[in-house]
Structure formats: C-alpha cells, structure tokens
Scaffold this motif. Sequence first.
Motif, mmCIF file in Angstrom:
data_model
loop_
_atom_site.group_PDB
_atom_site.id
_atom_site.type_symbol
_atom_site.label_atom_id
_atom_site.label_comp_id
_atom_site.label_asym_id
_atom_site.label_seq_id
_atom_site.Cartn_x
_atom_site.Cartn_y
_atom_site.Cartn_z
ATOM 1 N N THR A 186 -15.207 -62.546 -41.554
ATOM 2 C CA THR A 186 -16.144 -62.751 -40.756
ATOM 3 C C THR A 186 -15.776 -63.578 -39.382
ATOM 4 O O THR A 186 -16.042 -62.916 -38.413
ATOM 5 C CB THR A 186 -17.213 -63.674 -41.466
ATOM 6 O OG1 THR A 186 -17.608 -62.978 -42.541
ATOM 7 C CG2 THR A 186 -18.328 -63.989 -40.545
ATOM 8 N N PHE A 187 -15.245 -64.794 -39.573
ATOM 9 C CA PHE A 187 -14.825 -65.274 -38.270
ATOM 10 C C PHE A 187 -13.656 -66.479 -38.394
ATOM 11 O O PHE A 187 -13.162 -66.654 -39.659
ATOM 12 C CB PHE A 187 -16.073 -66.092 -37.657
ATOM 13 C CG PHE A 187 -16.525 -67.479 -38.412
ATOM 14 C CD1 PHE A 187 -16.022 -68.577 -38.345
ATOM 15 C CD2 PHE A 187 -17.617 -67.252 -39.218
ATOM 16 C CE1 PHE A 187 -16.558 -69.758 -39.077
ATOM 17 C CE2 PHE A 187 -18.169 -68.368 -40.190
ATOM 18 C CZ PHE A 187 -17.558 -69.374 -39.719
ATOM 19 N N THR A 188 -12.927 -66.916 -37.410
ATOM 20 C CA THR A 188 -11.895 -67.733 -37.432
ATOM 21 C C THR A 188 -12.319 -68.433 -35.931
ATOM 22 O O THR A 188 -13.416 -68.316 -35.226
ATOM 23 C CB THR A 188 -10.639 -67.206 -37.367
ATOM 24 O OG1 THR A 188 -9.601 -68.072 -37.444
ATOM 25 C CG2 THR A 188 -10.150 -66.145 -36.438
ATOM 26 N N PHE A 189 -11.253 -69.493 -35.712
ATOM 27 C CA PHE A 189 -11.424 -70.297 -34.497
ATOM 28 C C PHE A 189 -11.171 -69.407 -33.151
ATOM 29 O O PHE A 189 -10.331 -68.595 -32.955
ATOM 30 C CB PHE A 189 -10.321 -71.395 -34.558
ATOM 31 C CG PHE A 189 -10.807 -72.739 -33.504
ATOM 32 C CD1 PHE A 189 -11.821 -73.406 -33.921
ATOM 33 C CD2 PHE A 189 -9.878 -72.520 -32.398
ATOM 34 C CE1 PHE A 189 -11.843 -74.451 -33.170
ATOM 35 C CE2 PHE A 189 -10.473 -73.853 -31.448
ATOM 36 C CZ PHE A 189 -11.186 -74.875 -31.785
ATOM 37 N N ASP A 190 -11.941 -69.766 -32.171
ATOM 38 C CA ASP A 190 -12.227 -69.088 -30.739
ATOM 39 C C ASP A 190 -10.755 -69.122 -30.173
ATOM 40 O O ASP A 190 -10.405 -70.255 -29.817
ATOM 41 C CB ASP A 190 -13.339 -69.619 -30.227
ATOM 42 C CG ASP A 190 -13.411 -68.905 -28.534
ATOM 43 O OD1 ASP A 190 -12.799 -67.954 -28.516
ATOM 44 O OD2 ASP A 190 -14.303 -69.315 -27.940
ATOM 45 N N GLY A 191 -10.314 -68.137 -29.814
ATOM 46 C CA GLY A 191 -8.857 -68.074 -28.850
ATOM 47 C C GLY A 191 -7.695 -68.262 -29.634
ATOM 48 O O GLY A 191 -6.710 -68.450 -29.199
ATOM 49 N N ASP A 192 -7.730 -68.648 -30.829
ATOM 50 C CA ASP A 192 -6.484 -69.187 -31.685
ATOM 51 C C ASP A 192 -6.842 -68.598 -32.985
ATOM 52 O O ASP A 192 -6.960 -69.622 -34.006
ATOM 53 C CB ASP A 192 -6.245 -70.711 -31.375
ATOM 54 C CG ASP A 192 -5.033 -71.027 -32.145
ATOM 55 O OD1 ASP A 192 -4.300 -70.195 -32.408
ATOM 56 O OD2 ASP A 192 -4.770 -72.312 -32.212
ATOM 57 N N CYS A 193 -6.551 -67.639 -33.372
ATOM 58 C CA CYS A 193 -6.640 -66.842 -34.931
ATOM 59 C C CYS A 193 -5.529 -67.819 -35.810
ATOM 60 O O CYS A 193 -5.946 -67.720 -36.784
ATOM 61 C CB CYS A 193 -5.921 -65.559 -34.733
ATOM 62 S SG CYS A 193 -7.137 -64.473 -33.461
#
Length: 255
Positions: free
Chosen positions: A219-226
């Motif tokens: 679904t998601f992870t941290f913006d700009g830094d996978c």
Amino acid sequence: MFLYIFLIFFGISVAAGMESGITGGKEAKLHSRPYMASLQNNGHHTCGGMLIKRDYVLTSAHCLNEFTVDLVVVLGAHNISTQENSQQKINVRKYIRHPLFEQNNYSHDIMLLKLKTKAKINKFVKVMPLPKKNGKTLANMKCSIAGWGIKNPKDDRASSVLREVTLKLQENSQCKKKWQEYFNSDRMICSVSDGKDAFCQGDSGSPLICNTKPQAIATFTFDGDCTNKKYPEVYVKIGYFLPWIKKMIGKKLVI
C-alpha cells in the motif's frame, strides 16, 4: 505530527506518507511468479497485482484514480518492455473497489479487477490461492515481494524486468507508533527496510508472500525515501478481507 505518505503507483503523491517499486533485491527467476500481473495505463506500468481467479486480479484500490484511462492487465510477463510470447494482455471489465476505501484512509486499500476474458492457465500464468483464513503474521518473519516498480528512489523509470526483494515484518505496535492514525492493526501489517531493500513506486497492489502464501497487498511507504528505516512499509491484510472477496467473486476462488 504531519507525515507524508507515498502512494506506490506512478503519478500520485499525497500528504500523509505513501509509495511503491522494488529497490535493492534482485531480478526474479524467469516466470517464477506466474501469478504476478502488471497493471498498465496507456501502455505504462502503474501497479502490480495478483491473479486469484482466471478472470479476477487482486490489487490496491488507489491504483484506480483520476489519471486512469483504461487499465490493461498483463499476465505471464517477465520483461514488460518487450512483446514476450508468454504475455497475455486482458482488458478490465469492472473495477470493484472496497466500498470503505477513502483517499485519506488506506486501511481498506484493496480492489478486485474483473477481466473481460478469462486468463489461459499455463506454465507462465497461474492462479495464486488465497489464504483460507485471517491468520496471524509474526514479527521478524521474512517475506518476499516482487514488482516492476522503480529500482532507485531517485529514478522514476519502471523496471523492465520483474524484481523481487525479501523483507522482515515489523511488530504492529511499532507500525502504529510510527504511522499513528494511518495504520490500522486489524487490517494492516508492515515491514521494515534495512536501508537498501524495499518496495517502491510502481509496486502498489503487489502481493507480499510469506511461507509461499499471499498475506498482504503493498500500500504505502515514506514519501521520497522508500528505504527509510524509521517508517515501516505498510500493507493491507488479505485475510481480513476474505469475506468481502468471497462475496464479490464467489466462494470458489480457484478454477
């Protein structure tokens, strides 16, 4: 606290912390994951998915958005930049988002794609059986995920070939502590990056496989830094949504 979530399909970033693509890891063995689907919009890979019935693919609800023109599901692929003889390209007949999905609440981030024609099952394309119940996943368990997402967070190009990575699950309490209202312990699980390996942009909807069984959807992870080691990568649990899936497509999930 204000977070940024990086949605893990190509083209969207939203305030709250989400995104997806395999960073690190390795190229998958040729056709070793015959259940994998590449969801393509205007010929470009946008999300991953999993064939759960000959005419149904399971993916993330946020893969359907205002930029979607007409999703095509590509099955049996390894290199999506070429016309492989193994590939089957099937149009989507119907998008079935979970009714409780909201753009600012991703704990119901799951969707079924009803295909216009049934997939032809062969050594390149196979159905992945779903878990039989909503079982528990253990912290520190090693699971794997594959996709055609970006290989480098600084490079927005999708990978031509299917890549895979092994990730370690995190304690739900730690996921909740970091993501707060964006994490639901009943419907979600998370994994932690070692700073090198992660899923990234383009891997939304790809299944997390634990002990050969699909347990969750990226679904998601941290913006700009996978590969951010502080904020875990988040998935929705397939087991939790089994009643809804069965209601939508019938109890017999494999034919």
